[in-house]
Write a protein that holds these residues in place. Sequence first.
Motif, PDB file in Angstrom:
ATOM      1  N   ALA A  12     -68.295 -40.701  -7.341  1.00  0.00           N
ATOM      2  CA  ALA A  12     -69.162 -41.877  -7.244  1.00  0.00           C
ATOM      3  C   ALA A  12     -69.578 -42.373  -8.632  1.00  0.00           C
ATOM      4  O   ALA A  12     -69.592 -43.577  -8.885  1.00  0.00           O
ATOM      5  CB  ALA A  12     -70.396 -41.550  -6.410  1.00  0.00           C
ATOM      6  N   ILE A  13     -69.906 -41.434  -9.530  1.00  0.00           N
ATOM      7  CA  ILE A  13     -70.281 -41.815 -10.898  1.00  0.00           C
ATOM      8  C   ILE A  13     -69.111 -42.526 -11.576  1.00  0.00           C
ATOM      9  O   ILE A  13     -69.269 -43.579 -12.181  1.00  0.00           O
ATOM     10  CB  ILE A  13     -70.708 -40.569 -11.720  1.00  0.00           C
ATOM     11  CG1 ILE A  13     -72.040 -40.035 -11.216  1.00  0.00           C
ATOM     12  CG2 ILE A  13     -70.787 -40.902 -13.209  1.00  0.00           C
ATOM     13  CD1 ILE A  13     -72.400 -38.662 -11.781  1.00  0.00           C
ATOM     14  N   ARG A  14     -67.932 -41.934 -11.457  1.00  0.00           N
ATOM     15  CA  ARG A  14     -66.742 -42.512 -12.096  1.00  0.00           C
ATOM     16  C   ARG A  14     -66.472 -43.912 -11.575  1.00  0.00           C
ATOM     17  O   ARG A  14     -66.246 -44.854 -12.350  1.00  0.00           O
ATOM     18  CB  ARG A  14     -65.531 -41.605 -11.862  1.00  0.00           C
ATOM     19  CG  ARG A  14     -64.258 -42.125 -12.516  1.00  0.00           C
ATOM     20  CD  ARG A  14     -63.082 -41.200 -12.313  1.00  0.00           C
ATOM     21  NE  ARG A  14     -62.720 -41.011 -10.923  1.00  0.00           N
ATOM     22  CZ  ARG A  14     -62.088 -41.909 -10.165  1.00  0.00           C
ATOM     23  NH1 ARG A  14     -61.771 -43.090 -10.661  1.00  0.00           N
ATOM     24  NH2 ARG A  14     -61.784 -41.633  -8.918  1.00  0.00           N
ATOM     25  N   GLN A  15     -66.522 -44.073 -10.262  1.00  0.00           N
ATOM     26  CA  GLN A  15     -66.262 -45.379  -9.663  1.00  0.00           C
ATOM     27  C   GLN A  15     -67.333 -46.398 -10.044  1.00  0.00           C
ATOM     28  O   GLN A  15     -67.032 -47.557 -10.311  1.00  0.00           O
ATOM     29  CB  GLN A  15     -66.130 -45.238  -8.154  1.00  0.00           C
ATOM     30  CG  GLN A  15     -64.864 -44.485  -7.773  1.00  0.00           C
ATOM     31  CD  GLN A  15     -64.774 -44.162  -6.291  1.00  0.00           C
ATOM     32  OE1 GLN A  15     -65.599 -44.596  -5.493  1.00  0.00           O
ATOM     33  NE2 GLN A  15     -63.768 -43.387  -5.919  1.00  0.00           N
ATOM     34  N   LYS A  16     -68.576 -45.959 -10.080  1.00  0.00           N
ATOM     35  CA  LYS A  16     -69.679 -46.862 -10.461  1.00  0.00           C
ATOM     36  C   LYS A  16     -69.506 -47.363 -11.893  1.00  0.00           C
ATOM     37  O   LYS A  16     -69.815 -48.503 -12.207  1.00  0.00           O
ATOM     38  CB  LYS A  16     -71.020 -46.146 -10.311  1.00  0.00           C
ATOM     39  CG  LYS A  16     -72.214 -47.029 -10.589  1.00  0.00           C
ATOM     40  CD  LYS A  16     -73.510 -46.301 -10.341  1.00  0.00           C
ATOM     41  CE  LYS A  16     -74.678 -47.215 -10.632  1.00  0.00           C
ATOM     42  NZ  LYS A  16     -75.961 -46.571 -10.382  1.00  0.00           N
ATOM     43  N   LEU A  17     -68.991 -46.485 -12.767  1.00  0.00           N
ATOM     44  CA  LEU A  17     -68.760 -46.864 -14.154  1.00  0.00           C
ATOM     45  C   LEU A  17     -67.502 -47.710 -14.324  1.00  0.00           C
ATOM     46  O   LEU A  17     -67.248 -48.232 -15.404  1.00  0.00           O
ATOM     47  CB  LEU A  17     -68.655 -45.611 -15.026  1.00  0.00           C
ATOM     48  CG  LEU A  17     -69.934 -44.793 -15.163  1.00  0.00           C
ATOM     49  CD1 LEU A  17     -69.650 -43.473 -15.865  1.00  0.00           C
ATOM     50  CD2 LEU A  17     -71.000 -45.584 -15.911  1.00  0.00           C
ATOM     51  N   GLY A  18     -66.700 -47.807 -13.274  1.00  0.00           N
ATOM     52  CA  GLY A  18     -65.474 -48.598 -13.336  1.00  0.00           C
ATOM     53  C   GLY A  18     -64.386 -47.937 -14.168  1.00  0.00           C
ATOM     54  O   GLY A  18     -63.550 -48.627 -14.749  1.00  0.00           O
ATOM     55  N   LEU A  19     -64.416 -46.610 -14.237  1.00  0.00           N
ATOM     56  CA  LEU A  19     -63.426 -45.876 -15.023  1.00  0.00           C
ATOM     57  C   LEU A  19     -62.375 -45.264 -14.116  1.00  0.00           C
ATOM     58  O   LEU A  19     -62.687 -44.813 -13.018  1.00  0.00           O
ATOM     59  CB  LEU A  19     -64.109 -44.749 -15.812  1.00  0.00           C
ATOM     60  CG  LEU A  19     -65.182 -45.153 -16.811  1.00  0.00           C
ATOM     61  CD1 LEU A  19     -65.852 -43.913 -17.390  1.00  0.00           C
ATOM     62  CD2 LEU A  19     -64.599 -46.015 -17.913  1.00  0.00           C
ATOM     63  N   ASN A  20     -61.128 -45.251 -14.606  1.00  0.00           N
ATOM     64  CA  ASN A  20     -60.125 -44.507 -13.863  1.00  0.00           C
ATOM     65  C   ASN A  20     -60.257 -43.038 -14.236  1.00  0.00           C
ATOM     66  O   ASN A  20     -61.034 -42.683 -15.127  1.00  0.00           O
ATOM     67  CB  ASN A  20     -58.714 -45.057 -14.112  1.00  0.00           C
ATOM     68  CG  ASN A  20     -58.255 -44.908 -15.551  1.00  0.00           C
ATOM     69  OD1 ASN A  20     -58.548 -43.920 -16.240  1.00  0.00           O
ATOM     70  ND2 ASN A  20     -57.501 -45.890 -16.030  1.00  0.00           N
ATOM     71  N   GLN A  21     -59.530 -42.179 -13.544  1.00  0.00           N
ATOM     72  CA  GLN A  21     -59.665 -40.741 -13.796  1.00  0.00           C
ATOM     73  C   GLN A  21     -59.309 -40.383 -15.239  1.00  0.00           C
ATOM     74  O   GLN A  21     -59.991 -39.560 -15.849  1.00  0.00           O
ATOM     75  CB  GLN A  21     -58.804 -39.943 -12.819  1.00  0.00           C
ATOM     76  CG  GLN A  21     -59.362 -39.924 -11.430  1.00  0.00           C
ATOM     77  CD  GLN A  21     -58.509 -39.106 -10.480  1.00  0.00           C
ATOM     78  OE1 GLN A  21     -57.321 -38.922 -10.682  1.00  0.00           O
ATOM     79  NE2 GLN A  21     -59.132 -38.625  -9.420  1.00  0.00           N
ATOM     80  N   GLN A  22     -58.283 -40.997 -15.787  1.00  0.00           N
ATOM     81  CA  GLN A  22     -57.877 -40.698 -17.173  1.00  0.00           C
ATOM     82  C   GLN A  22     -59.019 -40.995 -18.136  1.00  0.00           C
ATOM     83  O   GLN A  22     -59.355 -40.184 -18.992  1.00  0.00           O
ATOM     84  CB  GLN A  22     -56.626 -41.514 -17.535  1.00  0.00           C
ATOM     85  CG  GLN A  22     -56.227 -41.422 -18.995  1.00  0.00           C
ATOM     86  CD  GLN A  22     -55.798 -40.025 -19.416  1.00  0.00           C
ATOM     87  OE1 GLN A  22     -55.210 -39.294 -18.644  1.00  0.00           O
ATOM     88  NE2 GLN A  22     -56.106 -39.652 -20.640  1.00  0.00           N
ATOM     89  N   GLN A  23     -59.624 -42.166 -18.024  1.00  0.00           N
ATOM     90  CA  GLN A  23     -60.719 -42.558 -18.914  1.00  0.00           C
ATOM     91  C   GLN A  23     -61.925 -41.635 -18.769  1.00  0.00           C
ATOM     92  O   GLN A  23     -62.515 -41.209 -19.752  1.00  0.00           O
ATOM     93  CB  GLN A  23     -61.137 -44.009 -18.623  1.00  0.00           C
ATOM     94  CG  GLN A  23     -60.073 -45.021 -18.913  1.00  0.00           C
ATOM     95  CD  GLN A  23     -60.363 -46.359 -18.256  1.00  0.00           C
ATOM     96  OE1 GLN A  23     -60.898 -46.432 -17.146  1.00  0.00           O
ATOM     97  NE2 GLN A  23     -59.994 -47.434 -18.941  1.00  0.00           N
ATOM     98  N   PHE A  24     -62.287 -41.368 -17.521  1.00  0.00           N
ATOM     99  CA  PHE A  24     -63.467 -40.560 -17.232  1.00  0.00           C
ATOM    100  C   PHE A  24     -63.321 -39.145 -17.783  1.00  0.00           C
ATOM    101  O   PHE A  24     -64.179 -38.647 -18.502  1.00  0.00           O
ATOM    102  CB  PHE A  24     -63.703 -40.528 -15.718  1.00  0.00           C
ATOM    103  CG  PHE A  24     -64.936 -39.783 -15.295  1.00  0.00           C
ATOM    104  CD1 PHE A  24     -66.147 -40.436 -15.185  1.00  0.00           C
ATOM    105  CD2 PHE A  24     -64.890 -38.429 -14.983  1.00  0.00           C
ATOM    106  CE1 PHE A  24     -67.291 -39.762 -14.774  1.00  0.00           C
ATOM    107  CE2 PHE A  24     -66.022 -37.741 -14.575  1.00  0.00           C
ATOM    108  CZ  PHE A  24     -67.227 -38.418 -14.471  1.00  0.00           C
ATOM    109  N   TRP A  25     -62.224 -38.484 -17.439  1.00  0.00           N
ATOM    110  CA  TRP A  25     -62.055 -37.074 -17.793  1.00  0.00           C
ATOM    111  C   TRP A  25     -61.696 -36.873 -19.255  1.00  0.00           C
ATOM    112  O   TRP A  25     -62.026 -35.835 -19.839  1.00  0.00           O
ATOM    113  CB  TRP A  25     -61.040 -36.423 -16.854  1.00  0.00           C
ATOM    114  CG  TRP A  25     -61.582 -36.332 -15.465  1.00  0.00           C
ATOM    115  CD1 TRP A  25     -61.248 -37.101 -14.393  1.00  0.00           C
ATOM    116  CD2 TRP A  25     -62.608 -35.452 -15.011  1.00  0.00           C
ATOM    117  NE1 TRP A  25     -61.993 -36.748 -13.294  1.00  0.00           N
ATOM    118  CE2 TRP A  25     -62.840 -35.734 -13.648  1.00  0.00           C
ATOM    119  CE3 TRP A  25     -63.361 -34.445 -15.613  1.00  0.00           C
ATOM    120  CZ2 TRP A  25     -63.775 -35.046 -12.884  1.00  0.00           C
ATOM    121  CZ3 TRP A  25     -64.292 -33.757 -14.849  1.00  0.00           C
ATOM    122  CH2 TRP A  25     -64.500 -34.067 -13.507  1.00  0.00           C
ATOM    123  N   ALA A  26     -61.052 -37.842 -19.885  1.00  0.00           N
ATOM    124  CA  ALA A  26     -60.674 -37.705 -21.297  1.00  0.00           C
ATOM    125  C   ALA A  26     -61.900 -37.540 -22.186  1.00  0.00           C
ATOM    126  O   ALA A  26     -61.857 -36.806 -23.172  1.00  0.00           O
ATOM    127  CB  ALA A  26     -59.846 -38.905 -21.748  1.00  0.00           C
TER     128      ALA A  26
END
Length: 99
Positions: A12-26
Amino acid sequence: MKAQNITTDISAIRQKLGLNQQQFWARLGVTQSGGSRYENGRNMPRPVQQLVHLVYVENIDLQKIKREDFEVIEYLRTTKPAVLKELKKEAKAAAKKGG
């Protein structure tokens, strides 16, 4: 974050920030595939949970943190707790004022 809700919270945090998994986890030094496994229910190690909290809940930029920062805080905590408490109070007030 509670352990049982962490995968839902992270997704939910990742989606709210509008980040894909690569951006978020990197930003945490975690591969996209590793992050995907965590989001899909694989047990997330406590250090990764703590990094998620620091970066995405507390909004701490890990690139700005230095070892000496921790050393100073630990020194104040163990030898001058009243000074640390006052500095925290002043920093909080300054942050509310915007600077």
